[in-house]
Design an enzyme around this catalytic site. Structure first.
Site, short mmCIF file in Angstrom:
data_model
loop_
_atom_site.label_atom_id
_atom_site.label_comp_id
_atom_site.label_asym_id
_atom_site.label_seq_id
_atom_site.Cartn_x
_atom_site.Cartn_y
_atom_site.Cartn_z
N GLU A 1 49.48 32.38 37.97
CA GLU A 1 48.08 32.17 38.36
C GLU A 1 47.97 31.00 39.33
OE1 GLU A 1 46.73 34.93 37.69
OE2 GLU A 1 44.88 34.08 36.96
N THR B 1 39.80 34.26 44.70
CA THR B 1 39.54 33.30 43.61
C THR B 1 39.67 31.86 44.10
OG1 THR B 1 40.31 34.86 41.97
CG2 THR B 1 40.36 32.56 41.32
N1 HSE Z 1 38.14 31.34 35.29
C1 HSE Z 1 38.61 31.76 36.57
C2 HSE Z 1 37.53 31.48 37.60
C3 HSE Z 1 38.93 33.21 36.53
O1 HSE Z 1 36.37 31.77 37.31
O2 HSE Z 1 37.84 30.97 38.67
C4 HSE Z 1 39.44 33.75 37.83
O3 HSE Z 1 39.50 35.15 37.76
#
Ligand code: HSE
Length: 330
Positions: A151, A204
């Protein structure tokens, strides 16, 4: 975690069935992170979509990637740059098995940058494949730090709210990051999740950069009341409590600007009987909880129709919550 990893070193390899050119085909599920109010701490897995990894043992140390499908050529075949191979290599190094040679095929069955935990599903599928090939029967939570590395590589931050539910299935709370403390939560039976992915790009990494860095105490109070309400609702099987707790005043007001007609879609979903509606992960996918499959289908159809009307393509999925996490397909 350190202790657990150490444990694999001494216990796993006894079973090591590698060496015969064996291979394995693994599926890992998409996930909905944040679950509206729980930024970076809540997530759940769905039955579809999900990604697949085929992993074969080769005679030569190191990892190669021979094929990636479903990514429109966006993901690197270079094993030093691909999150799946990098996570698997970290795992092999940590258990002292850098001597193993692997070939990976990655089959993306969901859009990249969709907010559905696309990179997590691939990474978890890869890690589950090597764990299974090695006959490693230690707790799957040992894989979590390696999945989080993936990630970090994919979006610059090693959050666990996608990888943990992809790995364990079900609903997951990341109680703490340091030290890592994952709590698996119950959920009402028969809860349906309606997902709509509007075909706009929201990486993201960028969706994390735009959110507020400081928050007011009164907003924090509202937010943690909602998180506690949602978790209580899950334990108590209280759908109304779940619905009224799934509100986010910290992140959604900013990220919703990246999603076409977000508030209009919420209104439509709620009118059709949704329990709740919000952004899936960092978006642009949105999701609604529904009490039954028909309602979930009506919601996805209506939202897709709306998006088509404003010239935006979309993918839709209707699923119950996936309680199993990754599974071997062959
Ligand atoms: N918690 C993370 C965000 C998840 O909201 O950036 C990313 O999919």
């Amino acid at each position: 975690m350190e202790n657990n990893i150490q444990e694999i070193k001494t216990s796993t390899i006894k079973a090591s069935p590698l060496g015969g050119g064996g291979g394995i085909h693994v599926f890992a599920p998409a996930t909905v992170a944040n679950v509206v109010c729980g930024f970076d701490v809540l997530g759940f897995a769905v039955n579809e979509p999900g990604d697949e990894v085929i992993m074969r043992v080769t005679g030569k140390p190191g990892i190669t990637i021979s094929k990636i499908t479903g990514d429109d050529g966006r993901l690197p075949l270079d094993p030093a740059k691909n999150t799946v191979s990098v996570s698997v290599q970290h795992y092999l190094n940590s258990i002292g098995r850098a001597d193993i040679g692997l070939n990976i095929e990655l089959h993306k069955k969901m859009p990249i940058g969709s907010g559905l935990g696309s990179s997590s599903a691939s990474t978890v599928a890869g890690l589950f494949a090597i764990k299974t090939l090695l006959g490693d029967d230690t707790d799957p939570s040992n894989l979590l730090p390696f999945a989080m590395k993936g990630e970090e590589m994919a979006c610059g931050h090693g959050h666990a709210d996608n990888v943990a539910p992809a790995l364990f299935g079900g609903f997951v709370l990341v109680r703490s990051y340091e030290p890592l403390d994952i709590v698996r939560l119950p959920h009402p039976e028969g809860l349906y999740c309606a997902i709509v992915f509007p075909d706009v790009d929201v990486p993201t990494r960028e969706a994390r950069q735009i959110i507020r860095k400081n928050i007011q105490m009164k907003d924090a109070v509202t937010q943690w009341g909602n998180i506690a309400g949602l978790v209580s609702g899950l334990f108590m099987n209280d759908i109304d409590l779940i619905g009224r707790s799934m509100k986010d005043i910290l992140v959604e007001p900013v990220r919703s600007m990246l999603i076409p007609d977000f508030y209009k879609m919420r209104e439509m979903a709620m009118e059709l009987g949704a329990i709740s509606f919000g952004i899936s992960g960092s978006g642009p996918s949105v999701f609604a909880f529904a009490r039954d499959e028909d309602t979930a289908n009506r919601i996805t159809q209506r939202l897709q129709q709306h998006l088509t009307g404003i010239s935006i393509g979309s993918n839709t999925y209707v699923s119950t919550i996936n309680d199993k996490g990754p599974r071997v397909l062959g």
